[in-house]
Design a protein around this motif. Structure first.
Motif, PDB file in Angstrom:
ATOM      1  N   ARG A 181     -17.558  19.734  -5.345  1.00  0.00           N
ATOM      2  CA  ARG A 181     -17.603  18.288  -5.553  1.00  0.00           C
ATOM      3  C   ARG A 181     -16.557  17.551  -4.720  1.00  0.00           C
ATOM      4  N   ALA A 182     -15.357  18.115  -4.701  1.00  0.00           N
ATOM      5  CA  ALA A 182     -14.259  17.429  -4.024  1.00  0.00           C
ATOM      6  C   ALA A 182     -14.562  17.282  -2.532  1.00  0.00           C
ATOM      7  N   ARG A 183     -15.063  18.389  -1.910  1.00  0.00           N
ATOM      8  CA  ARG A 183     -15.336  18.313  -0.482  1.00  0.00           C
ATOM      9  C   ARG A 183     -16.464  17.330  -0.205  1.00  0.00           C
ATOM     10  N   ARG A 229     -12.427   9.615   1.840  1.00  0.00           N
ATOM     11  CA  ARG A 229     -11.166   9.534   1.095  1.00  0.00           C
ATOM     12  C   ARG A 229     -11.289  10.433  -0.138  1.00  0.00           C
ATOM     13  N   ASP A 230     -10.165  10.746  -0.746  1.00  0.00           N
ATOM     14  CA  ASP A 230     -10.215  11.559  -1.959  1.00  0.00           C
ATOM     15  C   ASP A 230     -10.356  10.640  -3.154  1.00  0.00           C
ATOM     16  N   ILE A 231     -11.383  10.866  -3.942  1.00  0.00           N
ATOM     17  CA  ILE A 231     -11.546  10.064  -5.145  1.00  0.00           C
ATOM     18  C   ILE A 231     -11.310  10.962  -6.338  1.00  0.00           C
ATOM     19  N   GLU A 232     -10.333  10.605  -7.126  1.00  0.00           N
ATOM     20  CA  GLU A 232     -10.042  11.447  -8.280  1.00  0.00           C
ATOM     21  C   GLU A 232     -11.034  11.150  -9.391  1.00  0.00           C
ATOM     22  N   GLU A 233     -11.472  12.192 -10.009  1.00  0.00           N
ATOM     23  CA  GLU A 233     -12.369  11.979 -11.142  1.00  0.00           C
ATOM     24  C   GLU A 233     -11.589  12.235 -12.418  1.00  0.00           C
ATOM     25  N   ILE A 238     -20.806   6.073  -3.930  1.00  0.00           N
ATOM     26  CA  ILE A 238     -19.666   6.601  -4.672  1.00  0.00           C
ATOM     27  C   ILE A 238     -18.388   5.796  -4.478  1.00  0.00           C
ATOM     28  N   GLY A 239     -18.135   5.379  -3.243  1.00  0.00           N
ATOM     29  CA  GLY A 239     -16.909   4.619  -2.983  1.00  0.00           C
ATOM     30  C   GLY A 239     -16.878   3.331  -3.787  1.00  0.00           C
TER      31      GLY A 239
END
Lengths: 333, 496
Positions: free
Chosen positions: B231-233, B241-245, B428-429
């Motif tokens: 999911r992270a990749r 960008r990295d989106i924290e869940e 998502i962003g």
């Protein structure tokens, strides 16, 4: 269609029209016993045949998602210009009269199609403009004087009958040979709509123009066909009108568009496009014709007729609209 | 490995100076389900149009079944077995199922006559092939969205499709319908048909796809087996960008903002009671027809409740109309922003001001200066990607449109904000931006209700959830629940 339930058939717009026509006939007939007769059928047929021709063309335009309010003006031009030319130049040929009327219809149909399909004007605006253009042009060139002595060959058609009926009273009622024109047109258009890809294309572009384009229909070509065909039969109907009246009037038909469009919509054609059948339009025209021409026999004063026509239009179109709304809201399958 | 059906190399395409595709590679094999993922505006639609022949690429090569093709036209693409199912399906609502399915074939063969018997036969065959059951004689306007999609799929496969492109096929479907669609996709895959799905819902991509290609801003980012992506990749590749869940968990606060007691509207929902405290983001979920949407409509007076109490900030209020709701500072972001929430042809400014314009009347005139300042503020605060407040809403991406729909209501400074499906069709962003806005508002004391069937969205963003079933509140839970349990609760498999 095979899986249509009896309920669907009995509540279809066509059947509702039939009910109203039957009920209305019974009411008029109960008040005036002269109404339910062959004579009425013949006079009514004669009275509605021109409207029927106009309505067929207009229906095609509406089904394709457009509207044409220019046909009364086109009709005026298509009946007056040929007769004027013939009278001025001593031409005495019925084919010339019909031929030129159709060509005039085709030319203005092509203009309407160009404005809507190529220039992409909203059809109401485009045809309103064309209507005004023709109307003004007619006034400028020909004034408003009618021609009451038609060329002989043309006038002779008005005395050709399919059959003549003699009522017990001794009065005779004749059905003009021109009545064949709307009959043949109705059958032809119905078959074309149902069994040719062109006909299906007209429904398709009326349903979703973008989807039609993606599917591979030539939307522009179909629109040209629709407007030009409507123009052509408008010309045809106009010449019939001229012969039936035995006079060429340059503006009599102006203002007939609302009644024709109303008859079509009462007959189940959705004004938003995509839905409409010839049979419905025939019934709608009969219904409106019945009210316009025969209410007087039921003792309704003439000035109330417009009111009743309006009432039928409002009710008739409301039923169609409510049904469409019901379908939109009903549980989807 | 199966044969390659379609290969794209370095596809570039610009529109009047805007570079929509900046060199995209793509390889699709027979019998694979390939996901084309990317946020809105990444060039997915342009790429589809290049493949379907609607756009000519400026540069790059297209190979179909190993052969280089030049000057691809839509009809060529169809003849080579490429079929696109657009998001709106492009079906004819006024025609029957059979005719809709058979129409394209008839047009392709250049038929002049309409053969109704043949159309019916073709339609029934196609429906059997994918296991769809519909009355071939019914008008398409009477079908559900899912069945309209079936019609579009049937229509595509009778034309000997070898490669099927589905543009965001699950956007308007319920969970159950998505399942059915995936079953059909698997069936087609077994027949060796290559399938490309444009999607950005992570769970669905993991469920159905074998391969993945990610685009961002018209550029090719990465591709590979779905198993290579966690999911992270995936999110990093998609958004850059990295989106924290992380789950939203506000501090406990005893101040009650909204209390609803025994709210009932016959035929929609009955005896619904709940409370919303300061800081809460309350989720309302349930299957389609469970009454979740109707509850939102009732709070905003669209289809008012017939009995029950609504207490907002300690004061009992009556909501019989939209006007009542607005006077009581309730705002509603409806489910379908395109038809209910926005004026598509008007500017961002007009839309942002739409619900609060009466506040800008000064001495009988509209204070344009103040309106511009307020709009520019909102554009910054909620992060609408636009050079100014002037562009028409239609030109924005789904995520940006939704942000404006929310800004419109925020500009009325509401006490209660109800959002129905706030991130449907949003990438998502922007999704995470919208969620952040909601959390910020909740902490600031605005009551937030999110009505949704996007379970992962609910679990992450709501600290409290109501599950509705058959018009009644079936469960009240906090966010310690996981998605699977929640899904079971929706259908009534679990809990009471």
């Amino acid at each position: 269609m095979k899986n249509k339930s009896i309920k669907d058939v009995l509540t279809s717009t066509e059947m509702i029209n039939v009910y109203i026509i039957v009920a209305l006939s019974m009411v008029i007939g109960s008040i005036n016993s002269n109404f339910l007769s062959v004579a009425t059928v013949i006079t009514l047929s004669r009275a509605i045949m021109v409207t029927m021709i106009f309505a067929l063309g207009e229906m095609l335009v509406i089904v394709s998602g457009g509207i044409d309010v220019s046909f009364p003006a086109v009709a005026c031009a298509a009946l007056f210009v040929p007769i004027k030319l013939m009278v001025d130049n001593g031409i005495n040929n019925v084919w010339f009269a019909f031929g030129l009327a159709i060509i005039i219809g085709l030319v203005f149909g092509a203009l309407n199609a160009t404005l809507t399909a190529v220039v992409k004007l909203p059809p109401l605006i485009a045809t309103l403009g064309v209507s005004s253009l023709i109307n003004g042009g007619m006034l400028a060139f020909f004034g408003s004087k009618e021609i009451s002595n038609l060329p002989k060959a043309v006038d002779a058609i008005s005395q050709k009958f399919l059959f003549t009926y003699t009522a017990p009273t001794g009065a005779t009622y004749s059905l003009t040979v021109l009545f064949l024109i709307p009959v043949i047109l109705c059958i032809g258009v119905a078959l074309m709509l149902k069994y040719t890809m062109l006909g299906r294309g007209i429904y398709a572009i009326g349903g979703d123009q973008n989807a039609a384009r993606i599917a591979g229909f030539n939307v522009v070509r179909i629109k040209y066909f629709v407007y030009m065909f409507a123009g052509a039969i408008t010309g045809l109907g106009a010449m019939c009108y001229c012969i039936l009246c035995r006079t060429a009037n340059p503006k009599n038909l102006m203002g007939s568009e609302m009644m024709v469009i109303a008859a079509i919509v009462v007959g189940g054609t959705r004004i938003s496009g995509g839905h409409g059948k010839v049979i419905g339009t025939v019934l709608g025209v009969v219904l409106v014709g019945l009210i316009q021409n025969n209410l007087i026999m039921a003792g309704v004063p003439a000035y109330w007729q417009k009111f009743v026509v309006g009432l039928v239009i409002v009710l008739g179109t409301s039923i169609t609209s409510l049904k469409a709304k019901k379908i939109a809201q009903s549980a989807k399958v | 490995m199966a044969e390659v059906f379609l290969k794209l190399e370095g596809i570039k395409k610009s529109f009047g100076g805007v570079r929509a595709l900046k060199g995209v590679d793509l390889e699709i094999r027979k019998g694979e389900v390939h996901c084309l993922a990317g946020e809105n505006g990444c060039g997915k639609s342009t790429l589809i149009k290049v493949i379907s022949g609607a756009h000519d690429p400026d540069e790059g090569n297209i190979f179909i079944e190993g052969k280089k093709v030049e000057n691809l036209k839509p009809i060529d693409s169809i003849r080579m077995g490429i079929q696109v199912i657009y998001q709106d399906f492009a079906v004819f609502p006024n025609l029957t199922v059979a005719e809709n399915i058979a129409m394209n074939r008839a047009l392709m063969t250049g038929a002049k006559k309409m053969d109704w018997k043949e159309a019916r036969k073709l339609a029934i065959e196609a429906m059997e092939m994918i296991g769809a059951k519909m009355d071939p004689d019914i008008l398409v306007e009477r079908l559900s969205v899912a069945n309209k999609q079936m019609v579009a799929i049937c229509r595509a496969i009778i034309n000997d499709a070898k490669f099927l492109i589905l543009d965001e096929p699950t956007t308007a479907l319920t969970a159950k319908e998505v399942e059915k669609l995936f079953k059909i996709i698997r069936k087609l895959k077994e027949k060796g048909i290559a399938i490309m799905i444009v999607n950005h819902k992570l769970d669905e991509i993991y469920e159905i796809c074998d391969k993945l290609t990610v685009l961002r801003n018209g550029e090719y980012v990465s591709n590979g087996d779905i198993t290579e992506y966690d999911r992270a990749r995936f999110i990093r590749d998609l958004t850059g960008r990295d989106i924290e869940e992380i789950k939203y968990s506000p501090e406990e606060d005893e101040n009650e903002i909204l209390r609803v007691e025994h709210l009932t509207r016959v035929g929609a929902f009955e005896d619904v009671s709940f409370t919303l405290k300061k800081g809460d983001v309350l989720g309302i979920t349930g299957l389609l027809g469970s009454g979740r949407g109707e509850l939102g409509d009732a709070l905003f007076g669209l289809a008012p409740a017939q009995s029950g109490k609504i207490i907002l900030n300690g004061k009992e209020i009556q909501i019989h109309s939209i006007q009542d709701a607005m006077n009581n500072k309730i705002a509603y972001v409806p489910e379908d922003r395109l038809t209910q929430g926005l004026f598509l042809e008007r500017s961002i400014l007009d839309n942002t001001m739409a619900a609060s314009i009466k506040n800008y009347f000064k001495k009988g005139k509209l204070d344009y200066k103040a309106m511009e300042i307020a709009t520019d503020d909102w554009i910054k605060t909620i992060g609408v990607a636009t050079p100014s407040a002037k562009p028409a809403i239609r030109t924005l991406s789904g995520g940006n449109q939704q942000k404006v729909a929310i800004a419109k209501w925020l500009n009325t400074s509401p006490d209660l904000l109800v959002l129905n499906g706030p991130t449907v069709g949003v990438d998502i962003g922007s999704k995470s931006d919208i969620h952040a806005i909601l959390h910020r508002l909740a902490k600031g004391g605005v009551g937030i209700i999110v009505i949704s069937d996007d379970l992962s969205e609910l679990v992450q963003n709501c600290n409290k959830m109501i599950v509705m079933r058959n018009g009644k509140v079936a469960e009240v839970i906090d966010n310690t629940v996981d998605e699977t349990t929640l899904a079971d609760m929706l259908s009534g498999k679990q809990g009471g």
